[in-house]
Write an enzyme that holds these catalytic residues in place. Structure first.
Site, PDB file in Angstrom:
ATOM      1  N   SER A  81      -3.293  13.152   8.784  1.00  0.00           N
ATOM      2  CA  SER A  81      -4.422  12.426   7.654  1.00  0.00           C
ATOM      3  C   SER A  81      -6.167  12.675   7.592  1.00  0.00           C
ATOM      4  O   SER A  81      -6.222  11.692   8.990  1.00  0.00           O
ATOM      5  CB  SER A  81      -3.933  11.425   6.510  1.00  0.00           C
ATOM      6  OG  SER A  81      -5.042  10.555   5.639  1.00  0.00           O
ATOM      7  N   ARG A 116       0.604   8.346  -6.651  1.00  0.00           N
ATOM      8  CA  ARG A 116      -0.334   7.676  -6.752  1.00  0.00           C
ATOM      9  C   ARG A 116      -1.978   8.089  -7.401  1.00  0.00           C
ATOM     10  O   ARG A 116      -3.323   7.512  -7.779  1.00  0.00           O
ATOM     11  CB  ARG A 116      -1.416   7.205  -4.883  1.00  0.00           C
ATOM     12  CG  ARG A 116       0.443   7.050  -4.338  1.00  0.00           C
ATOM     13  CD  ARG A 116      -0.010   6.894  -2.625  1.00  0.00           C
ATOM     14  NE  ARG A 116      -0.985   6.705  -1.683  1.00  0.00           N
ATOM     15  CZ  ARG A 116      -0.268   4.711  -2.021  1.00  0.00           C
ATOM     16  NH1 ARG A 116       0.615   4.835  -2.231  1.00  0.00           N
ATOM     17  NH2 ARG A 116      -0.906   4.403  -1.122  1.00  0.00           N
ATOM     18  N   TYR A 142      -9.592  15.816   3.404  1.00  0.00           N
ATOM     19  CA  TYR A 142      -9.780  15.356   1.845  1.00  0.00           C
ATOM     20  C   TYR A 142     -11.565  16.082   2.674  1.00  0.00           C
ATOM     21  O   TYR A 142     -12.494  15.955   3.434  1.00  0.00           O
ATOM     22  CB  TYR A 142     -10.336  14.157   2.049  1.00  0.00           C
ATOM     23  CG  TYR A 142      -9.025  13.726   1.846  1.00  0.00           C
ATOM     24  CD1 TYR A 142      -8.383  13.661   0.849  1.00  0.00           C
ATOM     25  CD2 TYR A 142      -8.447  12.106   2.009  1.00  0.00           C
ATOM     26  CE1 TYR A 142      -7.449  13.298   0.189  1.00  0.00           C
ATOM     27  CE2 TYR A 142      -7.457  11.404   1.753  1.00  0.00           C
ATOM     28  CZ  TYR A 142      -6.622  12.125   0.339  1.00  0.00           C
ATOM     29  OH  TYR A 142      -5.893  11.474   0.663  1.00  0.00           O
ATOM     30  N   LYS A 144      -2.900  21.927  -1.084  1.00  0.00           N
ATOM     31  CA  LYS A 144      -1.832  20.226  -1.779  1.00  0.00           C
ATOM     32  C   LYS A 144      -2.637  19.466  -2.372  1.00  0.00           C
ATOM     33  O   LYS A 144      -3.792  19.416  -3.133  1.00  0.00           O
ATOM     34  CB  LYS A 144      -1.921  19.382  -0.126  1.00  0.00           C
ATOM     35  CG  LYS A 144      -0.840  18.002  -0.854  1.00  0.00           C
ATOM     36  CD  LYS A 144      -0.942  17.235   0.624  1.00  0.00           C
ATOM     37  CE  LYS A 144       0.576  16.681   0.472  1.00  0.00           C
ATOM     38  NZ  LYS A 144      -0.453  14.972  -0.100  1.00  0.00           N
ATOM     39  N   THR A 189      -6.399  18.820   0.721  1.00  0.00           N
ATOM     40  CA  THR A 189      -5.771  18.149  -0.894  1.00  0.00           C
ATOM     41  C   THR A 189      -6.991  18.517  -1.634  1.00  0.00           C
ATOM     42  O   THR A 189      -7.975  17.804  -1.155  1.00  0.00           O
ATOM     43  CB  THR A 189      -5.555  16.612  -0.611  1.00  0.00           C
ATOM     44  OG1 THR A 189      -4.245  16.682   1.264  1.00  0.00           O
ATOM     45  CG2 THR A 189      -4.882  15.935  -1.323  1.00  0.00           C
ATOM     46  N   HIS A 196       0.915  13.391  -5.121  1.00  0.00           N
ATOM     47  CA  HIS A 196       0.259  12.559  -4.312  1.00  0.00           C
ATOM     48  C   HIS A 196       1.394  11.116  -3.961  1.00  0.00           C
ATOM     49  O   HIS A 196       0.888  10.035  -4.390  1.00  0.00           O
ATOM     50  CB  HIS A 196      -1.544  12.045  -4.669  1.00  0.00           C
ATOM     51  CG  HIS A 196      -2.027  11.857  -3.596  1.00  0.00           C
ATOM     52  ND1 HIS A 196      -2.944  12.783  -3.274  1.00  0.00           N
ATOM     53  CD2 HIS A 196      -2.035  10.797  -2.575  1.00  0.00           C
ATOM     54  CE1 HIS A 196      -3.554  12.327  -2.007  1.00  0.00           C
ATOM     55  NE2 HIS A 196      -3.237  10.427  -1.601  1.00  0.00           N
ATOM     56  N   TYR A 230       1.096  -1.274  -0.561  1.00  0.00           N
ATOM     57  CA  TYR A 230       0.465   0.187  -0.199  1.00  0.00           C
ATOM     58  C   TYR A 230       0.950   1.331   0.140  1.00  0.00           C
ATOM     59  O   TYR A 230       0.364   2.099  -0.555  1.00  0.00           O
ATOM     60  CB  TYR A 230      -0.908  -0.219   1.910  1.00  0.00           C
ATOM     61  CG  TYR A 230      -1.954   1.140   1.465  1.00  0.00           C
ATOM     62  CD1 TYR A 230      -2.935   1.961   0.648  1.00  0.00           C
ATOM     63  CD2 TYR A 230      -1.228   1.974   2.386  1.00  0.00           C
ATOM     64  CE1 TYR A 230      -3.146   3.253   1.095  1.00  0.00           C
ATOM     65  CE2 TYR A 230      -1.843   3.592   2.829  1.00  0.00           C
ATOM     66  CZ  TYR A 230      -2.313   3.641   2.129  1.00  0.00           C
ATOM     67  OH  TYR A 230      -3.093   5.680   2.796  1.00  0.00           O
TER      68      TYR A 230
HETATM   69  C1  LIG Z   1       0.553   5.067   2.122  1.00  0.00           C
HETATM   70  C2  LIG Z   1       0.416   6.469   1.473  1.00  0.00           C
HETATM   71  C3  LIG Z   1      -1.054   7.522   1.634  1.00  0.00           C
HETATM   72  C4  LIG Z   1      -1.129   8.691   1.739  1.00  0.00           C
HETATM   73  N1  LIG Z   1      -2.358   9.017   2.270  1.00  0.00           N
HETATM   74  C5  LIG Z   1      -2.346  10.901   1.952  1.00  0.00           C
HETATM   75  C6  LIG Z   1      -3.644  10.875   2.403  1.00  0.00           C
HETATM   76  O1  LIG Z   1      -4.543  10.127   3.575  1.00  0.00           O
HETATM   77  N2  LIG Z   1      -4.248  12.121   2.584  1.00  0.00           N
HETATM   78  C7  LIG Z   1      -3.237  12.983   1.509  1.00  0.00           C
HETATM   79  O2  LIG Z   1      -3.556  14.144   1.199  1.00  0.00           O
HETATM   80  N3  LIG Z   1      -2.198  12.499   0.537  1.00  0.00           N
HETATM   81  C8  LIG Z   1      -1.686  10.780   1.004  1.00  0.00           C
HETATM   82  N4  LIG Z   1      -0.787  10.702   0.615  1.00  0.00           N
HETATM   83  C9  LIG Z   1       0.280  11.286   0.006  1.00  0.00           C
HETATM   84  C10 LIG Z   1       1.498  12.118   0.645  1.00  0.00           C
HETATM   85  O3  LIG Z   1       1.280  13.362   1.209  1.00  0.00           O
HETATM   86  C11 LIG Z   1       2.210  13.357  -0.406  1.00  0.00           C
HETATM   87  O4  LIG Z   1       2.007  13.740  -0.824  1.00  0.00           O
HETATM   88  C12 LIG Z   1       3.516  11.684  -0.750  1.00  0.00           C
HETATM   89  O5  LIG Z   1       3.699  11.000  -0.274  1.00  0.00           O
HETATM   90  C13 LIG Z   1       4.816  12.206  -1.310  1.00  0.00           C
HETATM   91  O6  LIG Z   1       5.247  11.503  -1.857  1.00  0.00           O
HETATM   92  P1  LIG Z   1       6.798  10.632  -1.036  1.00  0.00           P
HETATM   93  O7  LIG Z   1       5.829   9.894  -0.362  1.00  0.00           O
HETATM   94  O8  LIG Z   1       7.893   9.919  -2.445  1.00  0.00           O
HETATM   95  O9  LIG Z   1       7.427  11.426  -0.110  1.00  0.00           O
HETATM   96  C14 LIG Z   1      -0.570   8.909   0.663  1.00  0.00           C
HETATM   97  C15 LIG Z   1       1.011   8.716   0.192  1.00  0.00           C
HETATM   98  C16 LIG Z   1       1.392   7.209   0.503  1.00  0.00           C
HETATM   99  C17 LIG Z   1       3.031   6.686   0.216  1.00  0.00           C
END
Ligand SMILES: Cc1cc2nc3c(=O)[nH]c(=O)nc-3n(C[C@H](O)[C@H](O)[C@H](O)COP(=O)(O)O)c2cc1C
Length: 390
Positions: free
Chosen positions: A110, A282, A133, A255, A159, A279, A28
């Site tokens: 989050s 993702r 969110y 963001k 976000t 993100h 994940y």
């Molecule tokens: C497992 C996972 C869950 C994430 N969940 C959220 C989230 O709930 N809300 C959000 O704004 N970004 C979420 N993100 C994005 C992160 O805030 C961030 O933008 C991203 O991890 C940055 O890249 P990096 O992992 O390469 O540092 C998530 C990222 C990952 C890896």
């Protein structure tokens, strides 16, 4: 020497996390949308940037501290919001928030966290940031903002790049849920990862506690999953920044900005800072890496707001490259998650310490003593960055 002390790089911690965390929760974290092209580009594009090496500079009294939104920070990084962190390790959000507090940087919780706003507030002493969110259930969102305010969160991270969910194939193949379903495969995993299972049995925090118990129609796991799936607000727009900001009464960081025009719109509509982000690769697979678009976004709004970035940072070198291209600071998601999976709170601290040492040494070898002075003069010019394929 402990296993954590033997880890010298974030990749070492990632490999430790892979051994300790059940596959569905490790995957994940270590996944991007569709082909994972943007996820990979986030890391790869940092490698295309080269530092200028300067010598014979007095390197005494070096400084890594700075400010983010006016708050002093030990280093210009913050922990990014990472949903379900409490599944990487039991009470993961509390552990990561404590590590951030000890290290002297902001932690972002989050909306889709396992530990709630109140859980983190009760177990820390300094203000943290809360990521929002926007969901269709407006009264719930209003209450959520009020809870963040009551917990004295010092910024709201709004976000905007997840009105619908990007598809991550690994999660579907693994049948990911929080809490996990007790399939024979998962029971076998728990037996292979007893430390994780033991710690998880020792906590009551195993579902989305910002939501669970706060929404009438989401009282059990399946109704909660259904509620969440249908809740992301498809009508979210720039005008929403104003009411959110007014309700929260503090700074709002927008963001998910990856385009200069969106950066201008975010600032015009009241964003106090922006995070250049895809993100972590993702959401929109095929979008450019964050570092690639950072310079044009800094050109567009860098004189009007603080431009933060995230995506692909795995070392102090990457952080310095982001600062050289104009970021005020960076958020780190997977650095935190890999550290947490490798060793809980101590693992997150180890991850941050690795980045701190790398930043300090690299900065010195670049002939700089103060992180606040890092800028375009520290890398081969943007023209070179362009020639390297940007
Ligand atoms: C497992 C996972 C869950 C994430 N969940 C959220 C989230 O709930 N809300 C959000 O704004 N970004 C979420 N993100 C994005 C992160 O805030 C961030 O933008 C991203 O991890 C940055 O890249 P990096 O992992 O390469 O540092 C998530 C990222 C990952 C890896």
């Amino acid at each position: 020497m402990s296993a954590l002390d033997r880890a010298l790089t974030i990749d070492d911690l990632k490999q430790m996390a892979r051994r300790r965390v059940p596959k569905q929760f490790f995957d994940y974290v270590d996944s991007g949308a569709y082909t994972e092209g943007t996820y990979k580009a986030n890391e790869e594009d940092f490698k295309k940037i080269t530092f200028r090496q300067r010598v014979a500079v007095n390197l005494e009294d070096r400084n890594l501290s700075s400010t983010l939104l006016g708050q002093p920070v030990a280093m210009p990084i913050a922990i990014a919001p990472v949903g379900s962190t409490g599944m990487t390790d039991a009470d993961g959000e509390i552990k990561a928030a404590r590590a951030a507090e000890k290290f002297g940087i902001p932690f972002t919780l989050s909306t889709m966290a396992i530990c709630s706003i109140e859980d983190v507030a009760e177990n820390t002493t300094k203000p943290f940031w809360f990521q929002l969110y926007v969901m269709r259930d407006r009264p719930f969102i209003e209450r959520l903002i009020d809870r963040a305010k009551a917990a004295k969160c010092s910024a709201l991270v709004l976000t905007m790049d997840l009105q619908i969910l990007g598809q991550r194939h690994k999660d579907i193949r693994n049948g990911l849920t929080a809490p996990p379903r007790m399939t024979p495969r998962f029971v076998a995993e728990m037996m292979a990862k007893p430390g994780w299972a033991f710690r998880m049995l020792g906590t009551r925090r195993r579902t989305f506690r910002n939501i669970h118990g706060h929404v009438d129609s989401a009282t059990n796991l399946s109704s909660l999953t259904e509620w969440t799936r249908t809740q992301f607000d498809l009508t979210l727009n720039w005008k929403d920044i104003a009411w959110i900001k007014q309700r929260f009464g503090g700074p709002v960081i927008v963001k998910g900005i990856l385009d200069a025009e969106d950066a201008r719109l975010a600032v015009e509509n009241g964003a106090d800072a922006i995070v250049v982000s895809n993100h972590g690769g993702r959401q929109l697979d095929g979008a450019p890496s964050s570092i690639r678009v950072l310079p044009e976004i800094v050109d567009a709004v860098g004189d009007k707001t603080e431009v933060l970035m995230d995506g692909g940072i795995r070392s102090g070198q990457d952080l310095l490259k982001a600062l050289a291209l104009g970021a005020r600071g960076a958020l780190v998601g997977r650095i935190m998650a890999f550290g947490l999976g490798a060793g809980g709170e101590a693992g997150v601290l180890r991850a941050l310490d690795i980045v701190r040492r790398e930043t300090d040494t690299t900065m010195a070898l670049m002939g700089e003593r103060d992180i606040r002075n890092i800028g375009p003069h520290n890398i081969y010019s943007n023209d070179l960055v362009k020639r390297q394929g940007y």
